[in-house]
Design an enzyme around this catalytic site. Structure first.
Site, PDB file in Angstrom:
ATOM      1  N   SER A 188       3.249 -43.164  12.304  1.00 19.76           N
ATOM      2  CA  SER A 188       3.635 -44.483  11.889  1.00 19.76           C
ATOM      3  C   SER A 188       3.561 -45.475  12.638  1.00 19.76           C
ATOM      4  CB  SER A 188       5.131 -44.147  11.629  1.00 19.76           C
ATOM      5  OG  SER A 188       5.454 -43.000  10.972  1.00 19.76           O
ATOM      6  N   GLY A 227      14.463  -8.466   2.187  1.00 16.60           N
ATOM      7  CA  GLY A 227      13.262  -8.130   2.668  1.00 16.60           C
ATOM      8  C   GLY A 227      12.323  -8.745   1.861  1.00 16.60           C
ATOM      9  N   GLU A 231       6.269 -38.564   5.213  1.00 14.46           N
ATOM     10  CA  GLU A 231       6.879 -39.728   4.577  1.00 14.46           C
ATOM     11  C   GLU A 231       7.801 -40.153   5.283  1.00 14.46           C
ATOM     12  OE1 GLU A 231       5.803 -41.357   1.359  1.00 14.46           O
ATOM     13  OE2 GLU A 231       4.341 -39.921   0.784  1.00 14.46           O
TER      14      GLU A 231
END
Lengths: 384, 259
Positions: free
Chosen positions: A133, A344, A367
């Site tokens: 970013s 399991g 995002e």
């Protein structure tokens, strides 16, 4: 006036995508996931349904729907599988949307009809190894040379960039230096197959294994000057302006995963017997499933709320962050609980919840991480 | 080429279904009502013929007001228009009465080919194509697994247990389809958006010239007198093997006339 009922067309879309996801995606996606393979034929069928063109106008080959229609489709796909959902999300929000919002009329006419029909996919190349970013960290460069852009650099984690359907990657690159010394960043469309543009191998990922994510490199890649998407120097700002709506889409996808966990747990709790009765007869299981449903339902309201404000043209930045943050954490919580309900078998890849568990984590990261969302919400409240 | 597809709305056969205890008719309220699954194959076949030869596909349905959902599904798949016969007096009609209503509606329409699913998943009477062929005086070919139209002839492979019969009939004709004939398409979003603009004509019994007293539960030729749920599965028989387990097992199978 408060009304979160869907209109007839959106409800019909939801039903269609739900049937498609259950009848077409569910029976075969597990094998693609195991093989780390992109399900080209399924994505083509999603194209035929018109999903890639949902929020775009008919004049460019779109369906004339809304961004909320896309969200509803993402939720129903995500309920069965996140790989195909993120392929759609990235194809629309990151692939076609920048061309639609910022592209020239010629670029729209050239690219959008094929992208809207799902015959072609586009990708968005923003992230680099050195930072996601952080625009200032962009190192890929593009310089104008005799009417052409010449690109050099590399990109990381690029969704849909190397599929059989990919025809275009819009790349952010440094195109100069501003007066204040900061980097000028622009977006440039690079068609797949351009000499010097090398698509790397698929990453080995923890989840989203049937989606396509690759590293890209550019070595003296020449494209025409008119491949600039939007304004020169606005490449990063343009990206930021479509980030908020992408968060609503990721929220919808997350709600789908959370609801898929409920679906699978309800089924399993009714089928699986222990000590002579279905495990769903145990209150411990009932309470886990009830809590899962509460989380999925409230997360859905959060994205409906954000979408509603967006469609009304009201500010929705905070609501988008709330929806993305809450629903991605809900997806993770429900994946953990659903796996627990399955015991399991929840640890076996042949059960969908195993896939859900592996797919949920990235929702808290992509995002904008959960931390980024909290920061944005606090900032919007005037804190800090 | 005018193709009419008969479509019925039924409770989803994949869900818990019931009859309404007040009059022993199909319980629609609260049920997940969908297009009769096998009718979707008839719709797909109609669209395939239309795409190959041109023409128009009209959906015809008899059902309550809520059956518009089934009509809209057919229109969103690509049918051009619809006729919906809706009248409170129709409730509880038997197959013979329903065939009179459908035949009257068809006589007010133009048709070369009438298509429908071979049976419905609620009533499972499976006689509608034959009843309509008789009333309309047109040929019937039932159980199609393949269909082609050549000129004014429809050629059909009729599915049988051991293979198929190759049959043909002059048009107009009525053909019922099995689920082996094609793979129905999903409605595209454009189809869904287009469906709301397509014409749906609503007709009452009066519009069809039918006396309401001749249809409906009170004058039905057959009606359900009583019904019961499927009995729960029994406990089964436990055989303790004391060296003669196989013997006891075979005796049990023989007593049930399994061997």
């Amino acid at each position: 006036m408060l009304d979160y009922r869907l209109d007839e067309e959106t409800e019909a879309l939801r039903t269609t995508v739900r049937e498609f996801a259950r009848e077409v995606v569910a029976p075969q996606i597990g094998e693609f996931y195991e093989r780390d393979e992109f399900p080209t034929a399924i994505v083509r069928q999603m194209g035929e349904l018109g999903l890639f063109g949902l929020p775009f106008p008919e004049e460019y080959g779109g369906g004339g729907g809304t961004y909320f229609d896309l969200c509803v489709a993402l939720e129903e796909l995500g309920r069965v599988d996140s790989s195909v959902a993120i392929t759609l999300e990235a194809g629309v929000s990151l692939g076609a949307m920048p061309i639609f919002r910022f592209g020239s009329e010629e670029q729209k006419q050239r690219w959008l009809p094929r992208l809207c029909s799902g015959q072609a996919l586009a990708a968005f190349g923003l992230t680099e190894a050195g930072g996601g970013s952080d625009a200032g960290a962009t190192r890929t460069t593009a310089r104008l040379d005799g009417g052409e852009w010449v690109l050099n650099g590399s990109k990381s984690f690029i969704t849909n960039s190397g599929t059989d359907l990919t025809e275009l990657v819009t790349v952010t690159a440094v195109t100069g230096t501003r007066a204040d010394g900061s980097k000028e960043i622009s977006a440039i469309a690079v068609p797949s197959g351009t000499p010097g543009f090398v698509v790397g191998k698929r990453y080995s990922k923890v989840g989203w294994n049937a989606s396509d994510t690759r590293e890209l490199s550019f070595t003296d890649v020449h494209v025409p000057a008119e491949n600039l998407v939007g304004e020169r120097g606005r490449g990063y700002a343009q990206f930021l302006s479509i980030l908020d709506e992408g968060r609503i889409a990721i929220s919808a996808l997350s709600v789908g995963l959370a609801q898929g966990c409920v679906d699978e747990s309800v089924r399993y709790a009714g089928e699986r017997e222990a000590f002579g009765r279905p495990i769903g007869a145990n209150q411990a299981i009932q309470f886990m499933i009830a809590d899962m449903e509460v989380r999925a339902s409230t997360a859905r309201l959060a994205y409906y709320r954000a979408a509603e404000r967006m469609l009304r043209g009201e500010p929705f930045k905070r609501e988008a962050s709330i929806a993305k943050l809450y629903s991605s954490e809900v997806a993770m919580d429900n994946a953990r609980a659903a796996t627990q309900v399955h015991g399991g078998y929840g640890f076996m890849n042949e059960y969908p919840v195993g896939r859900f568990y592996r797919d949920a984590k990235i929702l808290e990261i992509g995002e904008g991480t959960s931390e980024v969302q909290r920061m944005l919400i606090a900032r919007d409240l005037g804190v800090g | 080429m005018n193709i009419v597809v008969l479509v019925k709305q039924v409770p989803d056969s994949g869900t818990q279904r019931s009859l309404d205890p007040s009059d022993n008719t199909v319980a629609r309220a609260g049920a997940d009502n969908v297009v009769n699954e096998i009718d979707e194959y008839a719709i797909e076949e109609a669209l395939t013929v239309k795409e190959a030869q041109g023409g128009e596909v009209t959906v015809l349905t008899v059902g309550p007001a809520s059956a518009t959902d089934a009509i809209r599904k057919a229109l969103s798949m690509g049918a051009d228009k619809a006729v919906h016969v809706v009248d409170d007096a129709i409730h509880g009609s038997c197959a013979i009465q329903t065939s009179a209503i459908l035949a009257a509606a068809l006589q007010q329409m133009e048709y070369d080919l009438v298509l429908t699913g071979a049976t419905s998943t609620d009533g499972q009477v499976a006689v509608m194509p034959a009843l309509l062929a008789e009333r309309l005086g047109i040929p019937q070919v039932s159980g199609a697994q393949k269909l082609t139209v050549e000129g004014s002839t429809v050629k059909v492979n009729r599915q049988t247990d051991g293979g198929y019969w190759a049959l043909e009939a002059p048009l107009p004709a009525i053909v019922s389809t099995w689920d082996t004939i094609n793979e129905p398409r999903y409605p595209s979003f454009k189809g869904i958006m287009a469906a709301k603009k397509k014409p749906v004509e609503t007709k009452s019994l009066a519009d069809l010239g039918i006396d309401p007293s001749t249809v409906g539960l009170a004058s039905a030729t057959s009606s359900v007198l009583d019904f019961a749920g499927r009995p729960p599965k029994g406990e089964g028989v436990k055989v303790n093997d004391e060296g003669d387990g196989a013997q006891k097992f075979v005796e049990y199978l023989a007593s049930q006339k399994i061997v």
